[in-house]
Design a protein around this motif. Structure first.
Motif, PDB file in Angstrom:
ATOM      1  N   PRO A 100       0.834  -1.212   0.000  1.00  0.00           N
ATOM      2  CA  PRO A 100       0.000   0.000   0.000  1.00  0.00           C
ATOM      3  C   PRO A 100       0.866   1.259   0.000  1.00  0.00           C
ATOM      4  CG  PRO A 100       0.118  -0.929   2.208  1.00  0.00           C
ATOM      5  CD  PRO A 100       0.845  -1.879   1.305  1.00  0.00           C
ATOM      6  N   THR A 101       0.621   2.121  -0.956  1.00  0.00           N
ATOM      7  CA  THR A 101       1.226   3.468  -0.905  1.00  0.00           C
ATOM      8  C   THR A 101       0.112   4.442  -1.275  1.00  0.00           C
ATOM      9  OG1 THR A 101       2.027   3.179  -3.175  1.00  0.00           O
ATOM     10  CG2 THR A 101       3.641   2.857  -1.422  1.00  0.00           C
ATOM     11  N   GLN A 151      -5.619  -1.780   2.789  1.00  0.00           N
ATOM     12  CA  GLN A 151      -4.818  -1.409   3.965  1.00  0.00           C
ATOM     13  C   GLN A 151      -5.598  -0.401   4.797  1.00  0.00           C
ATOM     14  OE1 GLN A 151      -3.041   1.978   3.971  1.00  0.00           O
ATOM     15  NE2 GLN A 151      -2.825   1.587   6.167  1.00  0.00           N
ATOM     16  N   TYR A 153      -5.890   1.996   8.333  1.00  0.00           N
ATOM     17  CA  TYR A 153      -5.475   2.580   9.613  1.00  0.00           C
ATOM     18  C   TYR A 153      -6.734   2.609  10.452  1.00  0.00           C
ATOM     19  CZ  TYR A 153      -1.451   4.565   7.130  1.00  0.00           C
ATOM     20  OH  TYR A 153      -0.320   4.739   6.390  1.00  0.00           O
ATOM     21  N   THR A 179      -2.436  -1.501   9.442  1.00  0.00           N
ATOM     22  CA  THR A 179      -1.122  -0.929   9.744  1.00  0.00           C
ATOM     23  C   THR A 179      -1.074  -0.590  11.228  1.00  0.00           C
ATOM     24  OG1 THR A 179      -0.926  -0.099   7.518  1.00  0.00           O
ATOM     25  CG2 THR A 179       0.467   0.940   9.156  1.00  0.00           C
ATOM     26  N   LEU A 203       2.104   7.721   7.201  1.00  0.00           N
ATOM     27  CA  LEU A 203       3.078   6.744   7.689  1.00  0.00           C
ATOM     28  C   LEU A 203       3.985   6.217   6.601  1.00  0.00           C
ATOM     29  CD1 LEU A 203       2.359   3.058   8.200  1.00  0.00           C
ATOM     30  CD2 LEU A 203       1.113   4.356   6.525  1.00  0.00           C
ATOM     31  N   ASP A 206       7.752   0.920   7.014  1.00  0.00           N
ATOM     32  CA  ASP A 206       9.078   0.288   7.027  1.00  0.00           C
ATOM     33  C   ASP A 206      10.096   1.163   7.729  1.00  0.00           C
ATOM     34  OD1 ASP A 206      10.550   1.283   3.916  1.00  0.00           O
ATOM     35  OD2 ASP A 206       8.847   2.140   4.949  1.00  0.00           O
ATOM     36  N   ASP A 232       7.917  -6.524   3.092  1.00  0.00           N
ATOM     37  CA  ASP A 232       8.172  -5.421   2.167  1.00  0.00           C
ATOM     38  C   ASP A 232       9.262  -4.543   2.742  1.00  0.00           C
ATOM     39  OD1 ASP A 232       7.116  -3.525   3.910  1.00  0.00           O
ATOM     40  OD2 ASP A 232       5.541  -2.859   2.568  1.00  0.00           O
ATOM     41  N   GLY A 233       9.847  -3.713   1.883  1.00  0.00           N
ATOM     42  CA  GLY A 233      10.935  -2.829   2.310  1.00  0.00           C
ATOM     43  C   GLY A 233      12.240  -3.257   1.677  1.00  0.00           C
ATOM     44  N   ARG A 236      14.308  -4.852  -4.544  1.00  0.00           N
ATOM     45  CA  ARG A 236      14.592  -4.125  -5.787  1.00  0.00           C
ATOM     46  C   ARG A 236      14.976  -5.031  -6.948  1.00  0.00           C
ATOM     47  NH1 ARG A 236      12.181  -1.243  -3.031  1.00  0.00           N
ATOM     48  NH2 ARG A 236      12.803   0.726  -2.095  1.00  0.00           N
ATOM     49  N   PHE A 253       6.407  -7.659  -1.207  1.00  0.00           N
ATOM     50  CA  PHE A 253       5.594  -6.565  -1.734  1.00  0.00           C
ATOM     51  C   PHE A 253       6.504  -5.386  -2.085  1.00  0.00           C
ATOM     52  CE2 PHE A 253       2.643  -9.249   0.392  1.00  0.00           C
ATOM     53  CZ  PHE A 253       1.411  -9.048  -0.215  1.00  0.00           C
ATOM     54  N   LEU A 254       6.131  -4.677  -3.161  1.00  0.00           N
ATOM     55  CA  LEU A 254       6.920  -3.518  -3.616  1.00  0.00           C
ATOM     56  C   LEU A 254       6.161  -2.235  -3.306  1.00  0.00           C
ATOM     57  CD1 LEU A 254       7.740  -4.773  -7.247  1.00  0.00           C
ATOM     58  CD2 LEU A 254       9.202  -4.980  -5.211  1.00  0.00           C
ATOM     59  N   GLY A 255       6.853  -1.263  -2.699  1.00  0.00           N
ATOM     60  CA  GLY A 255       6.244   0.038  -2.410  1.00  0.00           C
ATOM     61  C   GLY A 255       6.682   1.078  -3.426  1.00  0.00           C
ATOM     62  N   ARG A 256       7.813   1.704  -3.164  1.00  0.00           N
ATOM     63  CA  ARG A 256       8.299   2.789  -4.044  1.00  0.00           C
ATOM     64  C   ARG A 256       8.425   2.377  -5.509  1.00  0.00           C
ATOM     65  NH1 ARG A 256      10.974   3.134   0.784  1.00  0.00           N
ATOM     66  NH2 ARG A 256      10.797   5.106   1.903  1.00  0.00           N
ATOM     67  N   LEU A 259       5.554   3.133  -7.644  1.00  0.00           N
ATOM     68  CA  LEU A 259       5.369   4.558  -7.956  1.00  0.00           C
ATOM     69  C   LEU A 259       6.326   4.990  -9.071  1.00  0.00           C
ATOM     70  CD1 LEU A 259       4.948   5.769  -4.274  1.00  0.00           C
ATOM     71  CD2 LEU A 259       3.162   5.567  -5.993  1.00  0.00           C
TER      72      LEU A 259
HETATM   73  C1  LIG Z   1       5.105   7.413  -0.753  1.00  0.00           C
HETATM   74  C2  LIG Z   1       4.750   6.304   0.183  1.00  0.00           C
HETATM   75  C3  LIG Z   1       3.459   6.184   0.652  1.00  0.00           C
HETATM   76  C4  LIG Z   1       3.124   5.134   1.520  1.00  0.00           C
HETATM   77  N1  LIG Z   1       1.843   5.026   1.936  1.00  0.00           N
HETATM   78  C5  LIG Z   1       1.500   3.996   2.757  1.00  0.00           C
HETATM   79  C6  LIG Z   1       0.154   3.849   3.176  1.00  0.00           C
HETATM   80  O1  LIG Z   1      -0.728   4.628   2.800  1.00  0.00           O
HETATM   81  N2  LIG Z   1      -0.138   2.807   4.003  1.00  0.00           N
HETATM   82  C7  LIG Z   1       0.822   1.904   4.425  1.00  0.00           C
HETATM   83  O2  LIG Z   1       0.507   0.987   5.200  1.00  0.00           O
HETATM   84  N3  LIG Z   1       2.120   2.026   4.027  1.00  0.00           N
HETATM   85  C8  LIG Z   1       2.461   3.035   3.208  1.00  0.00           C
HETATM   86  N4  LIG Z   1       3.759   3.143   2.783  1.00  0.00           N
HETATM   87  C9  LIG Z   1       4.753   2.106   3.154  1.00  0.00           C
HETATM   88  C10 LIG Z   1       4.833   1.041   2.055  1.00  0.00           C
HETATM   89  O3  LIG Z   1       3.686   0.201   2.104  1.00  0.00           O
HETATM   90  C11 LIG Z   1       6.083   0.144   2.192  1.00  0.00           C
HETATM   91  O4  LIG Z   1       6.058  -0.447   3.470  1.00  0.00           O
HETATM   92  C12 LIG Z   1       7.382   0.912   2.027  1.00  0.00           C
HETATM   93  O5  LIG Z   1       7.329   1.762   0.900  1.00  0.00           O
HETATM   94  C13 LIG Z   1       8.597  -0.035   1.941  1.00  0.00           C
HETATM   95  O6  LIG Z   1       8.696  -0.697   0.730  1.00  0.00           O
HETATM   96  P1  LIG Z   1       9.705  -0.200  -0.449  1.00  0.00           P
HETATM   97  O7  LIG Z   1      11.098  -0.255   0.087  1.00  0.00           O
HETATM   98  O8  LIG Z   1       9.454  -1.211  -1.547  1.00  0.00           O
HETATM   99  O9  LIG Z   1       9.310   1.192  -0.798  1.00  0.00           O
HETATM  100  C14 LIG Z   1       4.111   4.190   1.928  1.00  0.00           C
HETATM  101  C15 LIG Z   1       5.410   4.336   1.449  1.00  0.00           C
HETATM  102  C16 LIG Z   1       5.745   5.364   0.589  1.00  0.00           C
HETATM  103  C17 LIG Z   1       7.151   5.462   0.079  1.00  0.00           C
END
Ligand SMILES: Cc1cc2nc3c(=O)[nH]c(=O)nc-3n(C[C@H](O)[C@H](O)[C@H](O)COP(=O)(O)O)c2cc1C
Length: 306
Positions: A100-101, A151, A153, A179, A203, A206, A232-233, A236, A253-256, A259
């Motif tokens: 989730p981002t 996801q 809160y 979360t 939030l 990670d 996740d975290g 790459r 799981f992939l976050g950034r 995007l």
């Molecule tokens: C821009 C951004 C927004 C995020 N928004 C959320 C969110 O809304 N809810 C959540 O549980 N985690 C959120 N996260 C955390 C991500 O789910 C993830 O744990 C984190 O990006 C680590 O993974 P990565 O290294 O692949 O980026 C966000 C992270 C980023 C960078």
């Protein structure tokens, strides 16, 4: 005398910036990162990339994977490598899904809708954030066959949380990802400098934990196979995926990176990015002699002494 490129107005190859543009195929996830850094407005880039305080944990997560080495296995039959697996009983094409981002529309016009379509096409799970910038109804409608989790809160107003849970349930979201690591916001220096509204940046889970990869083995040992563990975290590359699975994760799981894919070409960019890391993972499995995801185990890795 001036160097010749001042005279010819042409930079020598060595000085031409290597940031790839859409005309040049992107070959790995960090190519997408470089593209996104180049093209996104600074405040959006800082929001995506910035961690809390000095961003140590974000950087540690990435470095931690580099300290683990794969142990190649030769003379194994790897003609039919199969990356498919399941999470919560649902089949996915590879153990690589979407974290989730929030705020995808900052990066691409129809933000989360593009992400949802890409996830559906790739056959992986998409965890939609509470801070999605498209209506949940539109996200569900645009990718009706996609596996989607939500996801959450938990809001102090429990009635509000209950209504939201009922809404996502009726929209076909199959699981809630709650979360729990945000008792207090991290100090996100970039956003403060850019004067982003901190209420929106609730939030970065990670960034509040110790290195995920260190915690992984402990969590896997503690749950003793009674539940699936995901990570996740810092993922790459396909090698990172294999390393996380070797340490006991069922899926990553992939976050950034998602995007970055969105910033590149929306839905197509995310599809391309997922395709690249899935292919890398396929190669990692072949090199370690695994035909199926179930065969991946601790013997496939070793911790580097470097
Ligand atoms: C821009 C951004 C927004 C995020 N928004 C959320 C969110 O809304 N809810 C959540 O549980 N985690 C959120 N996260 C955390 C991500 O789910 C993830 O744990 C984190 O990006 C680590 O993974 P990565 O290294 O692949 O980026 C966000 C992270 C980023 C960078």
């Amino acid at each position: 005398m001036l160097p010749y490129f001042f005279l010819s107005k042409q930079l020598p190859d060595a000085l031409i910036p290597t940031i790839p543009g859409p005309e040049m195929p992107l070959a790995c996830l960090t190519d997408f990162q470089a593209f996104a850094r180049e093209r996104l407005p600074k405040s959006t880039w800082d929001f995506i990339e910035g961690g809390a305080d000095d961003s140590f944990t974000r950087d540690d997560n990435i470095a931690a994977f580099k300290r683990i080495r794969l142990r190649p296995r030769y003379l194994k039959n790897v003609v039919n490598v199969d990356t498919r697996t399941t999470i919560q009983g649902e089949e996915i094409t590879a153990p690589i899904c979407i974290s989730p981002t929030g705020f995808h529309c900052l990066v691409w016009p129809d933000g989360e809708m593009s992400t949802a379509r890409a996830a559906q096409a790739a056959g992986v799970c998409y965890i939609t954030s509470t801070f999605a910038t498209c209506a949940l109804e539109d996200i569900a409608a645009t990718a009706p066959r996609g596996l989607r989790w939500f996801q959450l809160y938990v809001h102090p107003d429990r009635q509000l949380s209950k209504q939201l849970v009922q809404r996502v349930e009726s929209l076909g979201f199959k699981a809630l990802v709650i979360t729990v690591d945000v008792p207090k916001l991290g100090n996100r220096r970039h956003d403060i400098r850019n004067q982003l509204d901190l209420k929106l940046n609730l939030l970065l889970k990670d960034l509040h934990s110790p290195k995920e990869i260190d915690a992984l083995a402990e969590v896997v040992a503690a749950v003793k196979g009674t539940m699936e563990v995901y990570l996740d975290g810092g993922i790459r590359t396909g090698n990172d995926v294999l390393k996380a699975l070797a340490l006991g994760a069922k899926c990553v799981f992939l976050g950034r990176p998602i995007l970055w894919g969105l910033a590149y070409k929306g839905e197509d960019g995310v599809k391309e990015l997922l395709n690249i890391i899935k292919n890398e993972f396929h190669t990692s499995m072949a090199l370690t002699g695994c035909q199926s995801v179930a065969e991946i185990n601790q013997d496939m890795i070793q911790f580097s002494r470097l």
